[in-house]
Design an enzyme around this catalytic site. Structure first.
Site, PDB file in Angstrom:
ATOM      1  N   LYS A 130      31.071  46.595  54.996  1.00  0.00           N
ATOM      2  CA  LYS A 130      31.510  47.638  54.057  1.00  0.00           C
ATOM      3  C   LYS A 130      30.331  48.575  53.780  1.00  0.00           C
ATOM      4  O   LYS A 130      29.168  48.122  53.739  1.00  0.00           O
ATOM      5  CB  LYS A 130      31.978  46.942  52.776  1.00  0.00           C
ATOM      6  CG  LYS A 130      32.641  47.829  51.759  1.00  0.00           C
ATOM      7  CD  LYS A 130      33.120  46.939  50.608  1.00  0.00           C
ATOM      8  CE  LYS A 130      33.703  47.697  49.460  1.00  0.00           C
ATOM      9  NZ  LYS A 130      34.112  46.797  48.362  1.00  0.00           N
ATOM     10  N   SER A 153      38.874  47.242  47.225  1.00  0.00           N
ATOM     11  CA  SER A 153      38.097  48.328  47.767  1.00  0.00           C
ATOM     12  C   SER A 153      37.577  48.070  49.182  1.00  0.00           C
ATOM     13  O   SER A 153      37.152  48.999  49.863  1.00  0.00           O
ATOM     14  CB  SER A 153      36.919  48.643  46.841  1.00  0.00           C
ATOM     15  OG  SER A 153      36.017  47.548  46.774  1.00  0.00           O
ATOM     16  N   SER A 154      37.635  46.824  49.675  1.00  0.00           N
ATOM     17  CA  SER A 154      37.129  46.584  51.040  1.00  0.00           C
ATOM     18  C   SER A 154      38.246  46.844  52.057  1.00  0.00           C
ATOM     19  O   SER A 154      38.476  46.036  52.978  1.00  0.00           O
ATOM     20  CB  SER A 154      36.609  45.144  51.151  1.00  0.00           C
ATOM     21  OG  SER A 154      35.805  44.802  50.047  1.00  0.00           O
ATOM     22  N   ILE A 157      34.651  42.714  42.848  1.00  0.00           N
ATOM     23  CA  ILE A 157      34.402  42.564  41.401  1.00  0.00           C
ATOM     24  C   ILE A 157      35.721  42.434  40.649  1.00  0.00           C
ATOM     25  O   ILE A 157      35.736  42.126  39.461  1.00  0.00           O
ATOM     26  CB  ILE A 157      33.569  43.746  40.842  1.00  0.00           C
ATOM     27  CG1 ILE A 157      32.969  43.391  39.478  1.00  0.00           C
ATOM     28  CG2 ILE A 157      34.398  45.008  40.707  1.00  0.00           C
ATOM     29  CD1 ILE A 157      32.039  44.430  38.914  1.00  0.00           C
ATOM     30  N   GLY A 158      36.815  42.689  41.381  1.00  0.00           N
ATOM     31  CA  GLY A 158      38.123  42.621  40.720  1.00  0.00           C
ATOM     32  C   GLY A 158      39.222  42.267  41.708  1.00  0.00           C
ATOM     33  O   GLY A 158      40.399  42.359  41.388  1.00  0.00           O
ATOM     34  N   GLY A 159      38.814  41.900  42.912  1.00  0.00           N
ATOM     35  CA  GLY A 159      39.816  41.549  43.935  1.00  0.00           C
ATOM     36  C   GLY A 159      39.588  42.263  45.249  1.00  0.00           C
ATOM     37  O   GLY A 159      40.404  42.167  46.167  1.00  0.00           O
ATOM     38  N   SER A 160      38.472  42.957  45.369  1.00  0.00           N
ATOM     39  CA  SER A 160      38.292  43.869  46.501  1.00  0.00           C
ATOM     40  C   SER A 160      38.160  43.227  47.869  1.00  0.00           C
ATOM     41  O   SER A 160      38.322  43.918  48.879  1.00  0.00           O
ATOM     42  CB  SER A 160      37.074  44.755  46.270  1.00  0.00           C
ATOM     43  OG  SER A 160      37.448  45.780  45.399  1.00  0.00           O
TER      44      SER A 160
HETATM   45  C1  LIG Z   1      47.817  43.637  30.491  1.00  0.00           C
HETATM   46  C2  LIG Z   1      46.951  44.798  30.817  1.00  0.00           C
HETATM   47  C3  LIG Z   1      45.783  44.379  31.620  1.00  0.00           C
HETATM   48  C4  LIG Z   1      44.859  45.472  31.970  1.00  0.00           C
HETATM   49  C5  LIG Z   1      43.624  44.926  32.620  1.00  0.00           C
HETATM   50  C6  LIG Z   1      42.822  46.051  33.091  1.00  0.00           C
HETATM   51  C7  LIG Z   1      41.479  45.691  33.615  1.00  0.00           C
HETATM   52  C8  LIG Z   1      40.868  46.980  34.098  1.00  0.00           C
HETATM   53  C9  LIG Z   1      39.515  46.803  34.627  1.00  0.00           C
HETATM   54  C10 LIG Z   1      38.923  48.013  35.267  1.00  0.00           C
HETATM   55  C11 LIG Z   1      39.411  48.351  36.641  1.00  0.00           C
HETATM   56  C12 LIG Z   1      38.951  47.420  37.701  1.00  0.00           C
HETATM   57  C13 LIG Z   1      39.607  47.675  39.017  1.00  0.00           C
HETATM   58  C14 LIG Z   1      39.176  46.651  40.009  1.00  0.00           C
HETATM   59  C15 LIG Z   1      39.743  46.862  41.395  1.00  0.00           C
HETATM   60  C16 LIG Z   1      38.948  46.117  42.416  1.00  0.00           C
HETATM   61  C17 LIG Z   1      37.560  46.670  42.498  1.00  0.00           C
HETATM   62  C18 LIG Z   1      36.554  45.805  43.247  1.00  0.00           C
HETATM   63  O1  LIG Z   1      36.632  44.601  43.332  1.00  0.00           O
HETATM   64  N1  LIG Z   1      35.485  46.490  43.718  1.00  0.00           N
HETATM   65  C19 LIG Z   1      34.393  45.868  44.412  1.00  0.00           C
HETATM   66  C20 LIG Z   1      33.105  46.491  44.074  1.00  0.00           C
HETATM   67  O2  LIG Z   1      32.070  45.880  44.785  1.00  0.00           O
END
Ligand SMILES: CCCCCCCCCCCCCCCCCC(=O)NCCO
Length: 507
Positions: free
Chosen positions: A77, A152-153, A173-176
């Site tokens: 990436k 994101s990946s 960081i959130g499922g990427s």
């Molecule tokens: C019931 C409502 C729940 C809302 C939760 C909202 C959380 C929002 C957090 C901010 C957005 C994060 C998005 C993450 C997507 C994946 C990104 C990722 O993993 N990037 C990798 C970076 O190295």
């Protein structure tokens, strides 16, 4: 079968064996993958550059013959630092800032004989699970060009899913690493943060410690993920980054497991095929002698709040600052519009929303989600958990509108558990008909319906989770799921009823 088709059909374990036994040469493997990658990129727009230094590395690769990944071409990436190359993260102000050094993971992999040869695409600023940015454009899904590859990946997932790479590295960081794996029918693994070095993995934020980011491998099968982990986890990684633990990779053996499961979570949209994927895998695991126990994730609404306030503790101000001077990609429009709302207006909106959407409006409360979750696992005496992952692949520009789905994946970054995704099925006509149930579930469910309509035939995946530092156990569980699904496919007459996904058909 031509030699190229033969090489592309090999799993990572088979490929490394053939290279080590000199049955294949690094040159023929390298040029075969390079040609396939160029072909795939033309269709999917998944790559950001071919790494020209790889041609030089190829000339001297013989000196790494004893490495675990000797002669294996590898994709990366774009946010993984590479000496003399930019890592733009899709942001204009990061252009023209070549890195001084390779990131630690790449240094270790080169020592292990791998040849990083291509870099892959991502969404602008990396905090989204679509895959588009104003510098490199939108990456398409290999199984349906009208759908996103996820993110994101997403460049990694699209390239690997289409057969242009046998192993790659994403970040999560959130499922990427997991969401695009789910969208593109490959396996993706988020190790416990800290198990692999993050030194040299660029992020748009620095110093955010509430929700932990980690690099993770992505590949067509679980064995490849495990081989990657084995290659990285070595003395050299600990030497280059002493923040990583002296914890050798333990291949172990697979025993009968006690598995918690759930197929949806409160207040979080879930598609019918995600739910069905979990139910079918649960049945296969039970038939194989494992014990399945219903599991309700604890305090998920508190966790969702912590995710949002941890990842965006300043309300999105840094995120907006980083985008200054860049055109904003359409995949970010929904998020940027929200982060731009003045704080006082957000408070008024939160007050109005509170009766209808309490989770979205609550104030941060103190809670101990990690220990509460661990206590729940201990009470139920669980080894691992089986649960849904976001999918199937969305239509373009819906990911930013459905951040409410992120708890499916980001929960395990917040808790710092390890988690991985395995493709298990494909979307059926019945799943598509069941989308009508989403009409009843509020605004986000209606948006989800629009995002996934027209998905028949797309991959469906499940998520496998284990406690922190139990990365090997998580991989063994993923392998069990993968094998049971393959066996069920054979037993059920090679996909005759359209239920079980043909893992290798797309490659
Ligand atoms: C019931 C409502 C729940 C809302 C939760 C909202 C959380 C929002 C957090 C901010 C957005 C994060 C998005 C993450 C997507 C994946 C990104 C990722 O993993 N990037 C990798 C970076 O190295």
């Amino acid at each position: 079968m031509t030699n190229a088709l033969y090489i592309l059909s090999l799993s990572l374990s088979e490929l490394t064996k053939q290279l080590q036994e000199s049955a294949l040469s690094p040159e023929e493997v390298f040029y075969t993958y390079l040609e396939k990658t160029l072909d795939v990129h033309q269709k999917l727009n998944c790559c950001t550059e071919i790494i020209l230094d790889s041609f030089e590395q190829l000339k001297t690769i013989g000196s790494c013959k004893r490495g675990i990944l000797y002669g294996v071409p590898l994709s990366l990436k774009e946010n993984l630092l590479l000496k003399n190359h930019d890592s733009s993260c899709g942001v204009v102000k990061y252009l023209n800032q070549p890195a001084d050094d390779d990131c630690v993971l790449v240094k270790v992999l080169k020592e292990q004989g791998a040849i990083p040869f291509v870099r892959t695409n991502f969404p602008q600023a990396l905090l989204n699970y679509d895959c588009s940015n104003p510098i490199y454009g939108q990456t398409l899904n290999p199984h349906n060009l009208q759908k996103t590859a996820g993110g994101s990946s997403g460049g990694e997932a699209a390239l690997i899913g289409a057969g242009g790479s046998v192993i790659g590295i994403g970040t999560d960081i959130g499922g990427s690493a997991r969401i695009p794996a789910s969208f593109c029918a490959i396996c993706g693994f988020k190790p416990t943060a800290g198990r692999l070095s993050s030194k040299g993995c660029k992020s748009i934020f620095r110093g955010q410690k509430t929700v932990l980011s980690t690099p993770g491998p992505m590949a067509r099968d679980v064995d490849s993920l495990a081989l990657f982990m084995k290659a990285e986890i070595c003395e050299q990684m600990v030497f280059l980054d002493p923040t990583t633990p002296l914890l050798p990779f333990d291949e172990g053996s697979r025993n009968s497991l006690r598995i918690g499961y759930f197929d949806c979570i409160e207040q979080t949209p879930t598609s019918p095929s995600m739910t069905r994927g979990v139910q079918e895998v649960k049945a296969l695991l039970e038939q194989a002698g494992h014990t399945l126990v219903p599991f309700t994730p604890v305090r998920i609404l508190d966790m969702a709040e912590l995710m949002s306030k941890g990842a965006l503790a300043d309300g999105g101000a840094t995120f907006l600052q980083q985008l200054e001077g860049s055109p904003v990609d359409p995949v970010l429009h929904a998020q940027v519009a929200m982060y731009r709302l003045p704080i006082c207006l957000r408070k008024v909106l939160a007050f109005i929303l509170k009766p209808f959407w309490p989770s979205g409006a609550r104030l941060l409360r103190s809670s101990d989600c990690v220990n509460d979750t661990i206590a729940q696992w201990r009470r139920l005496n669980l080894d691992v958990v089986l649960c849904p992952i976001i999918g199937p692949a969305f239509n373009f520009c819906y990911c930013g509108k459905l951040m409410s789905m992120v708890p499916h994946s980001m929960t395990y970054n917040l808790l710092n558990f390890c988690a991985g995704v395995v493709p298990v099925s494909t979307v059926t006509e019945e799943d598509e008909r069941n989308l009508c149930h989403l009409d009843k579930g509020g605004w986000f469910n209606r948006v989800l319906k629009k995002a996934i309509t027209g998905g028949v035939g797309l991959p469906v995946a499940v998520q496998c989770v284990a406690l922190p530092w139990h990365d090997e156990l998580c991989l063994r569980f993923m392998k069990e799921v993968e094998e049971l699904v393959k066996k069920a496919r054979k037993d059920e007459g090679a996909n005759a009823n359209g239920k079980v996904y043909l893992i290798y058909d797309f490659h």
